[in-house]
Motif scaffolding. Sequence first.
Motif, PDB file in Angstrom:
ATOM      1  N   TYR A 139       0.851  -1.185   0.000  1.00  0.00           N
ATOM      2  CA  TYR A 139       0.000   0.000   0.000  1.00  0.00           C
ATOM      3  C   TYR A 139       0.886   1.234   0.000  1.00  0.00           C
ATOM      4  O   TYR A 139       2.091   1.162   0.292  1.00  0.00           O
ATOM      5  CB  TYR A 139      -0.902   0.007   1.240  1.00  0.00           C
ATOM      6  CG  TYR A 139      -0.151  -0.150   2.536  1.00  0.00           C
ATOM      7  CD1 TYR A 139       0.440   0.937   3.177  1.00  0.00           C
ATOM      8  CD2 TYR A 139       0.005  -1.414   3.113  1.00  0.00           C
ATOM      9  CE1 TYR A 139       1.151   0.782   4.354  1.00  0.00           C
ATOM     10  CE2 TYR A 139       0.719  -1.570   4.286  1.00  0.00           C
ATOM     11  CZ  TYR A 139       1.286  -0.478   4.900  1.00  0.00           C
ATOM     12  OH  TYR A 139       2.004  -0.638   6.059  1.00  0.00           O
TER      13      TYR A 139
ATOM     14  N   ARG B 110      -0.336  14.648   4.979  1.00  0.00           N
ATOM     15  CA  ARG B 110      -0.541  16.007   4.484  1.00  0.00           C
ATOM     16  C   ARG B 110      -0.475  17.007   5.633  1.00  0.00           C
ATOM     17  O   ARG B 110      -0.820  16.662   6.778  1.00  0.00           O
ATOM     18  CB  ARG B 110      -1.900  16.116   3.788  1.00  0.00           C
ATOM     19  CG  ARG B 110      -1.980  15.423   2.436  1.00  0.00           C
ATOM     20  CD  ARG B 110      -2.046  13.907   2.504  1.00  0.00           C
ATOM     21  NE  ARG B 110      -3.243  13.382   3.147  1.00  0.00           N
ATOM     22  CZ  ARG B 110      -4.379  13.107   2.499  1.00  0.00           C
ATOM     23  NH1 ARG B 110      -4.451  13.304   1.201  1.00  0.00           N
ATOM     24  NH2 ARG B 110      -5.417  12.601   3.142  1.00  0.00           N
TER      25      ARG B 110
ATOM     26  N   GLU C 274      -4.125  15.354 -10.909  1.00  0.00           N
ATOM     27  CA  GLU C 274      -4.843  15.480  -9.643  1.00  0.00           C
ATOM     28  C   GLU C 274      -5.230  16.930  -9.355  1.00  0.00           C
ATOM     29  O   GLU C 274      -6.342  17.203  -8.873  1.00  0.00           O
ATOM     30  CB  GLU C 274      -3.991  14.919  -8.503  1.00  0.00           C
ATOM     31  CG  GLU C 274      -3.737  13.429  -8.592  1.00  0.00           C
ATOM     32  CD  GLU C 274      -5.025  12.623  -8.551  1.00  0.00           C
ATOM     33  OE1 GLU C 274      -5.896  12.924  -7.712  1.00  0.00           O
ATOM     34  OE2 GLU C 274      -5.160  11.702  -9.376  1.00  0.00           O
TER      35      GLU C 274
ATOM     36  N   ARG D  77      -8.185  17.816 -11.461  1.00  0.00           N
ATOM     37  CA  ARG D  77      -9.393  17.204 -10.892  1.00  0.00           C
ATOM     38  C   ARG D  77      -9.934  18.021  -9.728  1.00  0.00           C
ATOM     39  O   ARG D  77     -11.148  18.114  -9.529  1.00  0.00           O
ATOM     40  CB  ARG D  77      -9.069  15.778 -10.435  1.00  0.00           C
ATOM     41  CG  ARG D  77     -10.216  15.044  -9.762  1.00  0.00           C
ATOM     42  CD  ARG D  77      -9.801  13.646  -9.327  1.00  0.00           C
ATOM     43  NE  ARG D  77      -8.752  13.652  -8.314  1.00  0.00           N
ATOM     44  CZ  ARG D  77      -8.973  13.826  -7.010  1.00  0.00           C
ATOM     45  NH1 ARG D  77     -10.209  14.043  -6.568  1.00  0.00           N
ATOM     46  NH2 ARG D  77      -7.967  13.805  -6.157  1.00  0.00           N
TER      47      ARG D  77
ATOM     48  N   ARG E 270       1.007   6.426  -9.052  1.00  0.00           N
ATOM     49  CA  ARG E 270       0.225   5.878  -7.943  1.00  0.00           C
ATOM     50  C   ARG E 270       0.276   6.781  -6.717  1.00  0.00           C
ATOM     51  O   ARG E 270      -0.720   6.985  -6.024  1.00  0.00           O
ATOM     52  CB  ARG E 270       0.737   4.485  -7.581  1.00  0.00           C
ATOM     53  CG  ARG E 270      -0.069   3.864  -6.454  1.00  0.00           C
ATOM     54  CD  ARG E 270       0.411   2.492  -6.084  1.00  0.00           C
ATOM     55  NE  ARG E 270      -0.370   1.960  -4.967  1.00  0.00           N
ATOM     56  CZ  ARG E 270      -0.037   0.867  -4.292  1.00  0.00           C
ATOM     57  NH1 ARG E 270       1.031   0.197  -4.622  1.00  0.00           N
ATOM     58  NH2 ARG E 270      -0.783   0.454  -3.298  1.00  0.00           N
TER      59      ARG E 270
ATOM     60  N   ALA F 179      -2.055   9.897  -6.771  1.00  0.00           N
ATOM     61  CA  ALA F 179      -3.448   9.577  -6.457  1.00  0.00           C
ATOM     62  C   ALA F 179      -3.646   9.423  -4.955  1.00  0.00           C
ATOM     63  O   ALA F 179      -4.645   9.873  -4.386  1.00  0.00           O
ATOM     64  CB  ALA F 179      -3.863   8.301  -7.196  1.00  0.00           C
ATOM     65  N   ALA F 180      -2.679   8.783  -4.278  1.00  0.00           N
ATOM     66  CA  ALA F 180      -2.774   8.613  -2.825  1.00  0.00           C
ATOM     67  C   ALA F 180      -2.628   9.940  -2.104  1.00  0.00           C
ATOM     68  O   ALA F 180      -3.362  10.240  -1.161  1.00  0.00           O
ATOM     69  CB  ALA F 180      -1.701   7.632  -2.352  1.00  0.00           C
TER      70      ALA F 180
ATOM     71  N   GLN G 267      -5.778  12.152  -2.344  1.00  0.00           N
ATOM     72  CA  GLN G 267      -7.061  11.550  -1.982  1.00  0.00           C
ATOM     73  C   GLN G 267      -7.707  12.360  -0.867  1.00  0.00           C
ATOM     74  O   GLN G 267      -7.075  12.717   0.117  1.00  0.00           O
ATOM     75  CB  GLN G 267      -6.848  10.103  -1.530  1.00  0.00           C
ATOM     76  CG  GLN G 267      -8.130   9.413  -1.088  1.00  0.00           C
ATOM     77  CD  GLN G 267      -7.926   7.933  -0.851  1.00  0.00           C
ATOM     78  OE1 GLN G 267      -7.643   7.178  -1.782  1.00  0.00           O
ATOM     79  NE2 GLN G 267      -8.053   7.499   0.396  1.00  0.00           N
ATOM     80  N   ASP G 268      -8.999  12.659  -1.044  1.00  0.00           N
ATOM     81  CA  ASP G 268      -9.761  13.417  -0.036  1.00  0.00           C
ATOM     82  C   ASP G 268      -9.058  14.728   0.331  1.00  0.00           C
ATOM     83  O   ASP G 268      -9.003  15.110   1.497  1.00  0.00           O
ATOM     84  CB  ASP G 268      -9.991  12.569   1.220  1.00  0.00           C
ATOM     85  CG  ASP G 268     -10.771  11.299   0.921  1.00  0.00           C
ATOM     86  OD1 ASP G 268     -11.656  11.341   0.049  1.00  0.00           O
ATOM     87  OD2 ASP G 268     -10.491  10.271   1.557  1.00  0.00           O
TER      88      ASP G 268
ATOM     89  N   GLY H 239      -7.153  16.630   3.097  1.00  0.00           N
ATOM     90  CA  GLY H 239      -6.808  15.609   4.064  1.00  0.00           C
ATOM     91  C   GLY H 239      -6.683  16.181   5.465  1.00  0.00           C
ATOM     92  O   GLY H 239      -6.631  17.389   5.659  1.00  0.00           O
TER      93      GLY H 239
ATOM     94  N   VAL I 286      -3.282   3.864   1.616  1.00  0.00           N
ATOM     95  CA  VAL I 286      -4.103   3.805   0.396  1.00  0.00           C
ATOM     96  C   VAL I 286      -3.675   2.591  -0.406  1.00  0.00           C
ATOM     97  O   VAL I 286      -2.522   2.477  -0.805  1.00  0.00           O
ATOM     98  CB  VAL I 286      -3.943   5.084  -0.444  1.00  0.00           C
ATOM     99  CG1 VAL I 286      -4.840   5.013  -1.678  1.00  0.00           C
ATOM    100  CG2 VAL I 286      -4.275   6.322   0.379  1.00  0.00           C
TER     101      VAL I 286
END
Length: 203
Positions: A27, A32, A69, A72, A183, A186-187, A190-191, A194, A202
């Motif tokens: 994983y 953050r 990211e 997005r 990868r 994206a982790a 995420q959210d 944070g 993740v």
Amino acid sequence: MSKFASCCAALLAVAAVSGCAPTVQRYATATRFHLGQPIARGEIAVEPADRADANSLEFAAIAAPVERELTRLGWNIVHGNARSEQVAVVRVEQAAHLAEGSGFSIGFGVGGADYGHHGYGSGVAGGVGAEIPISGHADQVVATQLGVRIQRRSDATVAWEGHAEMEALGGTPLAGRAGAADRLAAALFQDFPGESGRTIRVR
């Protein structure tokens, strides 16, 4: 020495003493840091911590998932000579160790851009070199860390900072800097933004 280097060195020391083969981390972890304030969206440039990498093809491949990211999340990415007020400073560190996990040692030298005193206590630092070269062979485990800092260009005020780490067997796509960055980006985002200071896993 960065926290990334320190953690790798500690884990490898344990593996060397025990003689057990280290397990490849399946994983990514991400941490953050921010002040809990709204972060304005607008034009933003993605730039390397080491300015010498600015025009390299490798950095373009690393920057691409970060730009994905940020897009997005509502930012407008600018390229070339555009001087946006916001800038995302990006760096990637890697270190390798033998997959067997016994009879080896690893050392780190730290240089490049030091993030530690600019952010919110993350202690992230620039380039890490390992005594064991990254060969791309399957007898290695390659650890990669992606760090991103969003700041104002005019006064270097940091709005958000984070780093994400993962491991992969040598010779696999995720052991490469660009593959790992895809990868890890994206982790890391995420959210977004944070929970500040919390480390998440993740898969």
